[in-house]
Design an enzyme around this catalytic site. Structure first.
Site, mmCIF file in Angstrom:
data_model
loop_
_atom_site.group_PDB
_atom_site.id
_atom_site.type_symbol
_atom_site.label_atom_id
_atom_site.label_comp_id
_atom_site.label_asym_id
_atom_site.label_seq_id
_atom_site.Cartn_x
_atom_site.Cartn_y
_atom_site.Cartn_z
ATOM 1 N N ILE A 13 -26.027 19.460 20.981
ATOM 2 C CA ILE A 13 -26.167 20.803 20.014
ATOM 3 C C ILE A 13 -25.712 20.402 18.794
ATOM 4 O O ILE A 13 -26.208 20.966 17.864
ATOM 5 C CB ILE A 13 -25.166 21.716 20.645
ATOM 6 C CG1 ILE A 13 -25.569 22.389 21.961
ATOM 7 C CG2 ILE A 13 -25.074 23.264 19.806
ATOM 8 C CD1 ILE A 13 -24.843 23.273 22.772
ATOM 9 N N ASP A 37 -16.183 13.389 15.306
ATOM 10 C CA ASP A 37 -16.283 13.160 16.984
ATOM 11 C C ASP A 37 -15.494 11.759 17.595
ATOM 12 O O ASP A 37 -15.703 10.815 16.772
ATOM 13 C CB ASP A 37 -17.590 13.109 17.294
ATOM 14 C CG ASP A 37 -17.886 13.424 18.720
ATOM 15 O OD1 ASP A 37 -17.151 12.691 19.579
ATOM 16 O OD2 ASP A 37 -18.838 14.415 19.030
ATOM 17 N N CYS A 61 -17.954 21.320 20.077
ATOM 18 C CA CYS A 61 -17.424 20.477 21.132
ATOM 19 C C CYS A 61 -17.004 21.196 22.060
ATOM 20 O O CYS A 61 -16.785 22.297 21.899
ATOM 21 C CB CYS A 61 -16.177 19.745 20.131
ATOM 22 S SG CYS A 61 -14.874 20.823 19.588
ATOM 23 N N THR A 101 -19.497 28.520 18.141
ATOM 24 C CA THR A 101 -20.373 28.832 19.071
ATOM 25 C C THR A 101 -20.236 27.957 20.268
ATOM 26 O O THR A 101 -20.950 27.972 21.168
ATOM 27 C CB THR A 101 -21.944 28.559 18.784
ATOM 28 O OG1 THR A 101 -21.974 27.291 18.150
ATOM 29 C CG2 THR A 101 -22.374 29.495 17.662
ATOM 30 N N SER A 102 -18.855 27.370 20.429
ATOM 31 C CA SER A 102 -18.430 26.541 21.704
ATOM 32 C C SER A 102 -17.517 27.231 22.462
ATOM 33 O O SER A 102 -17.994 27.600 23.307
ATOM 34 C CB SER A 102 -17.978 25.166 21.098
ATOM 35 O OG SER A 102 -18.887 24.578 20.324
ATOM 36 N N ARG A 103 -16.306 26.906 22.221
ATOM 37 C CA ARG A 103 -15.363 27.584 23.082
ATOM 38 C C ARG A 103 -14.368 28.305 22.461
ATOM 39 O O ARG A 103 -14.006 27.703 21.439
ATOM 40 C CB ARG A 103 -14.637 26.800 23.992
ATOM 41 C CG ARG A 103 -15.799 25.992 24.955
ATOM 42 C CD ARG A 103 -15.904 27.151 26.271
ATOM 43 N NE ARG A 103 -16.750 26.561 27.170
ATOM 44 C CZ ARG A 103 -18.282 26.894 27.082
ATOM 45 N NH1 ARG A 103 -18.537 27.617 26.228
ATOM 46 N NH2 ARG A 103 -19.092 26.516 28.168
ATOM 47 N N GLU A 144 -11.745 36.290 25.816
ATOM 48 C CA GLU A 144 -13.040 36.916 25.741
ATOM 49 C C GLU A 144 -13.277 37.466 27.160
ATOM 50 O O GLU A 144 -14.003 38.073 27.250
ATOM 51 C CB GLU A 144 -14.341 36.108 25.251
ATOM 52 C CG GLU A 144 -14.443 34.967 25.992
ATOM 53 C CD GLU A 144 -15.610 34.245 25.745
ATOM 54 O OE1 GLU A 144 -16.693 33.987 26.469
ATOM 55 O OE2 GLU A 144 -15.724 33.725 24.383
ATOM 56 N N HIS A 183 -20.655 36.136 22.863
ATOM 57 C CA HIS A 183 -21.164 34.741 23.379
ATOM 58 C C HIS A 183 -22.694 34.671 24.152
ATOM 59 O O HIS A 183 -23.015 34.547 25.275
ATOM 60 C CB HIS A 183 -20.206 34.578 24.813
ATOM 61 C CG HIS A 183 -20.373 33.101 25.138
ATOM 62 N ND1 HIS A 183 -18.630 32.719 25.815
ATOM 63 C CD2 HIS A 183 -21.009 32.142 25.244
ATOM 64 C CE1 HIS A 183 -19.020 31.479 26.058
ATOM 65 N NE2 HIS A 183 -20.309 30.983 25.767
#
Length: 344
Positions: free
Chosen positions: A155, A174, A202, A229-231, A260, A292
């Site tokens: 992604i 990273d 990530c 847009t991950s966690r 959430e 989400h």
């Protein structure tokens, strides 16, 4: 025909899983309830359950599932930070869908940025009321800005390509850099200091939990824009809200939120929001929260259904489990699977 139960069912889930269930010779009983310690008993008599990242699959839930006969949990998603793998190991197999559409998530991240920057959401609401004023809708050119990308898996790399298409300078962080690429890697500290926009791609681990918090926010550029847009738990939401109030952060596009589970995917329009931080973020004019939905494309939903059911068919047929995760995987970042290509 093998029979499975399916938790936290939404209409779009049923459409795509029903499309493929006959192909894999699987019958599905759909439950609307989320999987947790109170609902796990509903799986009694089933050998397999399908769950989602917002279900609570802790030790007690796993104990109930195992006693009821469940031997495999098929996650219809890539994420798995909601599972107690130590409790599941050697009792219940856990499989997932490692990649369903990296394009969907990367494109949604850019959609959040474009909407936030060019105030599309505010313009849309204005023109619905026949208000065509441009006051307060000024954005900035993405061309030439520095994008900091945290996480360069599939992604993240697709998102980098999108950003380069806009003429942006891209730097990335990273701990496990991708090999044979032209990605410009920097330290996380340097990324925070140099980036005009930061986008998170990530996984959530003990090392990335609250990666964005007060200290990181302090060294960022004034007016920095943050996209996630991950966690949700990659960001300390309270620290982010305070930074927005102090005008340190110029905007945030959030498809995820660390608390959430009780809110996202549900219609709460007639309820009182009892999470002050989430309410505060939503109330900010320079924050966009989506529930989400970054994964939600036809292609992704089709891939999720097909791979999930293939994972289950492999289990029922006694085959190896290509997409299995276990306690050894999460503990050591590798798994010495048995000769049948299963974790145990």
């Amino acid at each position: 025909m093998n029979k499975i139960c399916f938790f936290d069912t939404k209409p779009y889930d049923k459409v795509y899983f029903d499309t493929f269930k006959e192909k894999f010779d699987i019958e599905i009983d759909y439950f609307e309830s989320k999987l947790n310690v109170d609902t796990a008993v509903m799986a009694n008599g089933y050998e397999a359950v399908v769950a989602f990242v917002n279900d609570t699959i802790d030790t007690k839930t796993i104990d109930i599932l195992y006693k009821g006969g469940v031997r495999i949990i098929a996650m219809r998603c890539a994420g798995y930070n909601n599972i107690d793998f130590k409790a599941a190991y050697d009792r219940i197999h856990v499989v997932r869908v490692p990649a369903y559409s990296p394009y969907a998530v990367a494109e949604h991240a850019m959609a959040l940025l474009l909407t936030l920057n060019r105030k599309i959401h505010r313009a849309y609401n204005r023109t619905k009321e026949h208000n065509f004023s441009l006051v307060g809708l000024t954005g900035f050119d993405l061309h030439g800005k520095t994008m900091g990308v945290v996480g360069t898996g599939k992604i993240g790399r697709i998102f980098i390509d999108i950003c380069k298409g806009f003429g942006m300078e891209v730097i990335a962080y990273d701990p496990y850099p991708a090999k044979d690429t032209d990605i410009q890697y920097v330290s996380f500290e340097e990324l925070c200091k140099r980036s005009d926009i930061i986008s998170l791609h990530c996984p959530l681990t003990k090392d990335t939990h609250h990666l964005i918090q007060k200290d990181a926010l302090t060294i960022m550029k004034p007016g920095v824009v943050i996209i996630n847009t991950s966690r949700g738990a990659l960001i300390n939401s309270e620290d982010l809200l305070n930074a927005i109030k102090e005008e340190k952060v110029g905007g945030a596009g959030l498809d995820v939120y660390e608390e959430e589970t009780e809110f996202f995917y549900e219609d709460l329009s007639y309820s009182i929001m009892r999470d002050d931080i989430l309410s505060g973020l939503i109330s900010m004019p320079n924050v966009i929260v989506t529930s989400h939905q970054a994964f939600l494309t036809k292609e992704a939903l089709s891939n999720i259904a097909e791979v999930t059911l293939q994972n289950l068919k492999d289990y029922f047929d006694g085959n190896g489990l290509e997409n299995e995760i276990c306690y050894q995987c999460t503990k050591q970042n590798h798994c010495d699977k048995n000769p049948h290509n299963r974790c145990f």
